[in-house]
Design a protein around this motif. Sequence first.
Motif, PDB file in Angstrom:
ATOM      1  N   SER A   1       0.828  -1.209   0.000  1.00  0.00           N
ATOM      2  CA  SER A   1       0.000   0.000   0.000  1.00  0.00           C
ATOM      3  C   SER A   1       0.860   1.256   0.000  1.00  0.00           C
ATOM      4  O   SER A   1       0.547   2.241  -0.694  1.00  0.00           O
ATOM      5  CB  SER A   1      -0.930   0.002   1.228  1.00  0.00           C
TER       6      SER A   1
ATOM      7  N   ARG B   1      -5.021   3.545   0.081  1.00  0.00           N
ATOM      8  CA  ARG B   1      -5.217   4.707   0.952  1.00  0.00           C
ATOM      9  C   ARG B   1      -6.165   4.385   2.105  1.00  0.00           C
ATOM     10  O   ARG B   1      -5.991   4.873   3.228  1.00  0.00           O
ATOM     11  CB  ARG B   1      -5.740   5.899   0.147  1.00  0.00           C
TER      12      ARG B   1
ATOM     13  N   LEU C   1       2.100   6.130  -7.362  1.00  0.00           N
ATOM     14  CA  LEU C   1       0.976   6.824  -7.993  1.00  0.00           C
ATOM     15  C   LEU C   1       0.694   8.163  -7.306  1.00  0.00           C
ATOM     16  O   LEU C   1      -0.443   8.611  -7.227  1.00  0.00           O
ATOM     17  CB  LEU C   1      -0.271   5.922  -7.970  1.00  0.00           C
ATOM     18  N   HIS C   2       1.759   8.784  -6.839  1.00  0.00           N
ATOM     19  CA  HIS C   2       1.632  10.073  -6.162  1.00  0.00           C
ATOM     20  C   HIS C   2       1.131  11.133  -7.136  1.00  0.00           C
ATOM     21  O   HIS C   2       1.473  11.116  -8.331  1.00  0.00           O
ATOM     22  CB  HIS C   2       2.999  10.497  -5.599  1.00  0.00           C
TER      23      HIS C   2
ATOM     24  N   THR D   1      -5.269   2.182  -5.762  1.00  0.00           N
ATOM     25  CA  THR D   1      -4.873   3.339  -4.949  1.00  0.00           C
ATOM     26  C   THR D   1      -5.906   3.614  -3.868  1.00  0.00           C
ATOM     27  O   THR D   1      -5.546   3.908  -2.715  1.00  0.00           O
ATOM     28  CB  THR D   1      -4.693   4.582  -5.834  1.00  0.00           C
TER      29      THR D   1
ATOM     30  N   ILE E   1       2.365   1.669  -3.508  1.00  0.00           N
ATOM     31  CA  ILE E   1       1.352   2.181  -4.437  1.00  0.00           C
ATOM     32  C   ILE E   1       1.173   3.687  -4.233  1.00  0.00           C
ATOM     33  O   ILE E   1       1.069   4.470  -5.189  1.00  0.00           O
ATOM     34  CB  ILE E   1       0.002   1.455  -4.223  1.00  0.00           C
ATOM     35  N   SER E   2       1.146   4.106  -2.968  1.00  0.00           N
ATOM     36  CA  SER E   2       0.958   5.530  -2.653  1.00  0.00           C
ATOM     37  C   SER E   2       2.094   6.387  -3.182  1.00  0.00           C
ATOM     38  O   SER E   2       1.878   7.527  -3.610  1.00  0.00           O
ATOM     39  CB  SER E   2       0.825   5.712  -1.135  1.00  0.00           C
TER      40      SER E   2
ATOM     41  N   HIS F   1      -4.532  11.843  -4.333  1.00  0.00           N
ATOM     42  CA  HIS F   1      -4.200  10.693  -5.183  1.00  0.00           C
ATOM     43  C   HIS F   1      -5.336  10.382  -6.149  1.00  0.00           C
ATOM     44  O   HIS F   1      -5.133  10.259  -7.352  1.00  0.00           O
ATOM     45  CB  HIS F   1      -3.918   9.463  -4.311  1.00  0.00           C
TER      46      HIS F   1
ATOM     47  N   LEU G   1      -5.783   0.933 -11.563  1.00  0.00           N
ATOM     48  CA  LEU G   1      -4.879   1.691 -10.690  1.00  0.00           C
ATOM     49  C   LEU G   1      -5.657   2.604  -9.730  1.00  0.00           C
ATOM     50  O   LEU G   1      -5.251   2.780  -8.581  1.00  0.00           O
ATOM     51  CB  LEU G   1      -3.913   2.528 -11.530  1.00  0.00           C
ATOM     52  N   CYS G   2      -6.772   3.146 -10.212  1.00  0.00           N
ATOM     53  CA  CYS G   2      -7.631   3.962  -9.336  1.00  0.00           C
ATOM     54  C   CYS G   2      -8.151   3.114  -8.184  1.00  0.00           C
ATOM     55  O   CYS G   2      -8.147   3.533  -7.019  1.00  0.00           O
ATOM     56  CB  CYS G   2      -8.807   4.548 -10.128  1.00  0.00           C
TER      57      CYS G   2
END
Length: 201
Positions: A5, A171, A12-13, A167, A8-9, A131, A163-164
């Motif tokens: 996690s 989060r 995909l910042h 993310t 990913i954060s 994000h 990816l959405c």
Amino acid sequence: MQQFSTAISYLLHPLFIPLSGTSAYFIISPKFIPTSFQAATILPIFLLTIIIPILSYILLKHLGIVSSVFMPNLRERKYPLYLNLGLLLLVLLKVIPNHYSVELHYYFLGLVAASFSALFLLFINFKCSMHLMGLGSLLMFLINLSIHFEINIAIAIAIMTLLCGLTATARLYLRAHTAPELIIGFLLGVATQLLTVKFWL
């Protein structure tokens, strides 16, 4: 799951959204775009939307104004958002004015509107997900480009949708946001890109 996690954060910042959209445009566009033209666009956008914000973050952290790259509370988010808004406006007005590339111009106009909306929400004590706002903007931009150029990029759109979801899950797992914060962030990104469609699609 914690490490995944967090990764990913970072990967995909929202910092990467302006450059990602610009790169996607040059890849997808059927127009002949000279390499020199692409470089003259990508380089300043890279400097203004990635390098300067990173250097600014280091300074803000050193001064004790922010505690993390993810800016967990409302107070920390205001200063980076002010900076982000100013840099996006600089890109919009100086790097890609309207006559330069209409698609990119309105993409960045949508990003400016999304950032301004996020800043406004901070003043009413609501922290939307940057994000998901960024990813929502990029996803909608890809859909718009697909329609505009009549090109099938369903795989890219499907990957962005995945990816959405990843993310949002990351989060939530990290307890960085609540579900409403994620949803509002995503809708802001999508809506601000949709509002520009009538000017170029």
